[in-house]
Scaffold this motif. Structure first.
Motif, PDB file in Angstrom:
ATOM      1  N   VAL A 209      42.792 -13.729 -48.737  1.00 40.29           N
ATOM      2  CA  VAL A 209      42.928 -13.336 -47.164  1.00 40.29           C
ATOM      3  C   VAL A 209      42.149 -11.942 -46.970  1.00 40.29           C
ATOM      4  O   VAL A 209      42.670 -10.878 -47.722  1.00 40.29           O
ATOM      5  N   THR A 210      41.318 -12.099 -46.241  1.00 45.19           N
ATOM      6  CA  THR A 210      40.531 -10.700 -45.892  1.00 45.19           C
ATOM      7  C   THR A 210      41.016 -10.129 -44.526  1.00 45.19           C
ATOM      8  O   THR A 210      40.871 -11.178 -43.492  1.00 45.19           O
ATOM      9  N   ARG A 211      41.669  -9.079 -44.410  1.00 41.36           N
ATOM     10  CA  ARG A 211      42.079  -8.443 -43.107  1.00 41.36           C
ATOM     11  C   ARG A 211      41.158  -7.193 -42.729  1.00 41.36           C
ATOM     12  O   ARG A 211      40.855  -6.513 -43.760  1.00 41.36           O
ATOM     13  N   ILE A 212      40.429  -7.285 -41.612  1.00 44.83           N
ATOM     14  CA  ILE A 212      39.644  -6.237 -41.209  1.00 44.83           C
ATOM     15  C   ILE A 212      40.195  -5.458 -40.017  1.00 44.83           C
ATOM     16  O   ILE A 212      40.619  -6.199 -38.968  1.00 44.83           O
ATOM     17  N   VAL A 213      40.347  -4.289 -40.165  1.00 43.64           N
ATOM     18  CA  VAL A 213      40.698  -3.425 -38.992  1.00 43.64           C
ATOM     19  C   VAL A 213      39.770  -2.719 -38.357  1.00 43.64           C
ATOM     20  O   VAL A 213      39.305  -1.996 -39.130  1.00 43.64           O
ATOM     21  N   LEU A 214      39.475  -2.912 -37.057  1.00 37.41           N
ATOM     22  CA  LEU A 214      38.554  -2.156 -36.251  1.00 37.41           C
ATOM     23  C   LEU A 214      39.434  -1.011 -35.383  1.00 37.41           C
ATOM     24  O   LEU A 214      40.393  -1.454 -34.637  1.00 37.41           O
ATOM     25  N   THR A 215      38.627  -0.060 -35.476  1.00 41.32           N
ATOM     26  CA  THR A 215      38.762   1.213 -34.418  1.00 41.32           C
ATOM     27  C   THR A 215      37.543   1.275 -33.664  1.00 41.32           C
ATOM     28  O   THR A 215      36.547   1.534 -33.939  1.00 41.32           O
ATOM     29  N   VAL A 216      37.667   0.931 -32.428  1.00 38.67           N
ATOM     30  CA  VAL A 216      36.475   0.818 -31.419  1.00 38.67           C
ATOM     31  C   VAL A 216      36.695   1.937 -30.271  1.00 38.67           C
ATOM     32  O   VAL A 216      37.578   1.907 -29.800  1.00 38.67           O
ATOM     33  N   ALA A 217      35.500   2.416 -30.044  1.00 39.82           N
ATOM     34  CA  ALA A 217      35.352   3.025 -28.881  1.00 39.82           C
ATOM     35  C   ALA A 217      34.051   3.009 -28.350  1.00 39.82           C
ATOM     36  O   ALA A 217      32.948   2.431 -28.859  1.00 39.82           O
ATOM     37  N   GLY A 218      33.901   3.164 -26.848  1.00 35.48           N
ATOM     38  CA  GLY A 218      32.591   3.137 -26.268  1.00 35.48           C
ATOM     39  C   GLY A 218      32.575   1.728 -25.661  1.00 35.48           C
ATOM     40  O   GLY A 218      33.690   1.314 -24.834  1.00 35.48           O
ATOM     41  N   THR A 219      31.208   1.291 -25.435  1.00 37.59           N
ATOM     42  CA  THR A 219      30.901   0.234 -24.347  1.00 37.59           C
ATOM     43  C   THR A 219      31.696  -1.425 -25.049  1.00 37.59           C
ATOM     44  O   THR A 219      31.843  -1.256 -26.241  1.00 37.59           O
ATOM     45  N   HIS A 220      31.907  -2.251 -24.164  1.00 45.76           N
ATOM     46  CA  HIS A 220      31.974  -3.490 -24.788  1.00 45.76           C
ATOM     47  C   HIS A 220      30.695  -3.937 -25.349  1.00 45.76           C
ATOM     48  O   HIS A 220      29.425  -3.907 -24.725  1.00 45.76           O
ATOM     49  N   ARG A 221      30.744  -4.704 -26.520  1.00 46.95           N
ATOM     50  CA  ARG A 221      29.494  -5.166 -26.994  1.00 46.95           C
ATOM     51  C   ARG A 221      29.811  -6.292 -28.172  1.00 46.95           C
ATOM     52  O   ARG A 221      30.830  -6.597 -28.632  1.00 46.95           O
ATOM     53  N   GLU A 222      28.901  -6.796 -28.573  1.00 47.24           N
ATOM     54  CA  GLU A 222      28.781  -7.793 -29.656  1.00 47.24           C
ATOM     55  C   GLU A 222      28.414  -7.329 -30.840  1.00 47.24           C
ATOM     56  O   GLU A 222      27.229  -6.814 -30.959  1.00 47.24           O
TER      57      GLU A 222
END
Length: 290
Positions: A209-222
């Motif tokens: 089970v791989t858990r990826i925690v993202l902290t995102v700032a800035g524009t909407h993007r792919e």
């Protein structure tokens, strides 16, 4: 007659053992030739089998992948362009609602029929890739505009001025004017912090089970993350608070926006694992895994 029945039962047992051993669905290309002409009959009304399973419900699938949405808004109305990738015939939701209903909707340049689905405008599309566009007309700019919640990349322009950080909440409300709880995090430059945690379940077969925690700032993007799927593993489920999908090469493609998000990938190994080597993964990815 008894001999024929015995051979038939033996054949079915062999097929069952083969399916259990490989634990993979049979593709249409691998259907035996005598049965291939029956494929369309056997799969009639089962178009959703070509769609992607929902992570928390084996009976539900999503059949459309949203691309970027472009919105140009002014005092008297606006227009939108939305790109969709459709895996099987399905309804796709358009921006707007009963109050702000899209007009002159076209699919690949051709007029489209827009119907109400749970109070939201929607068009029915066959499998393929599409460009959907339409316009809005109003007397005053609304404070917010409902967009499909599954859309992750939004390009917004207000009265000809690009909005670098569109404000979209978790319910899919695109705010066209500042709201009281507007987050200053959206005013930051593009930043992405990734933490990766892997849980190894020592059973038969071995599960990861791989858990990826993202902290995102800035524009909407792919973005494309990974390789999240280990070599020799097959995916079981993908759980994500953002629009995300698993690519054939084991990487995860996600449409991100400012905030803290979690993506979880469950998989199992197809062979006995005496070791689990971690290969070098290019950015964006964490240098360390727990």
């Amino acid at each position: 007659m008894a001999g024929h029945i015995a051979r038939f039962v033996y054949f079915c047992v062999l097929c069952l053992n083969s399916v259990m051993a490989w634990a993979q669905p049979l593709t249409r290309d691998h259907v035996p030739e005598p049965l291939r002409t029956w494929s369309n009959w056997a799969l009639f009304g089962q178009n959703e089998l070509d769609c992607v399973l929902m992570y928390n419900d084996a009976k539900s699938r999503y059949c459309a992948w949203p691309g970027r949405m472009q919105l140009n808004i002014n005092e008297k109305g606006g227009d939108f362009v939305q790109f969709w990738g459709v895996f099987a015939p399905t309804w796709v939701t358009l921006p707007g609602n009963r109050t702000n209903w899209p007009q002159s909707v076209k699919v690949d340049g051709q007029p489209a029929i827009v119907l109400s689905r749970s109070g939201r405008p929607a068009v029915f599309l066959a499998a393929g890739k599409y460009r959907v566009e339409g316009v809005f007309v109003w007397d005053d700019v609304p404070r917010s505009l409902q967009i499909p919640a599954e859309v992750g990349v939004v390009e917004l322009s207000l009265s000809g001025a690009p909005v670098r950080f569109p404000d979209v909440d978790r319910s899919g409300q695109l705010w066209l004017s500042n709201r009281d709880n507007f987050s200053q995090e959206k005013l930051q430059e593009n930043k992405l912090d990734i933490q990766v945690f892997r849980r190894i379940i020592d059973e038969v077969p071995t599960q990861v089970v791989t858990r990826i925690v993202l902290t995102v700032a800035g524009t909407h993007r792919e973005i494309v993350l990974g390789k999240a799927l280990l070599d020799g593993a097959t995916p079981i489920a993908l759980s994500s608070e953002l629009p995300a999908r698993l690519e054939p090469d084991g990487r995860i493609r996600a449409q991100v926006r400012p905030g803290n998000w979690t993506i979880e990938l469950s998989s199992r190994l197809l062979r006995d694992a005496l070791e689990l080597p971690l290969h070098h993964v290019s950015k964006p990815w964490s240098d360390f895994e727990v």
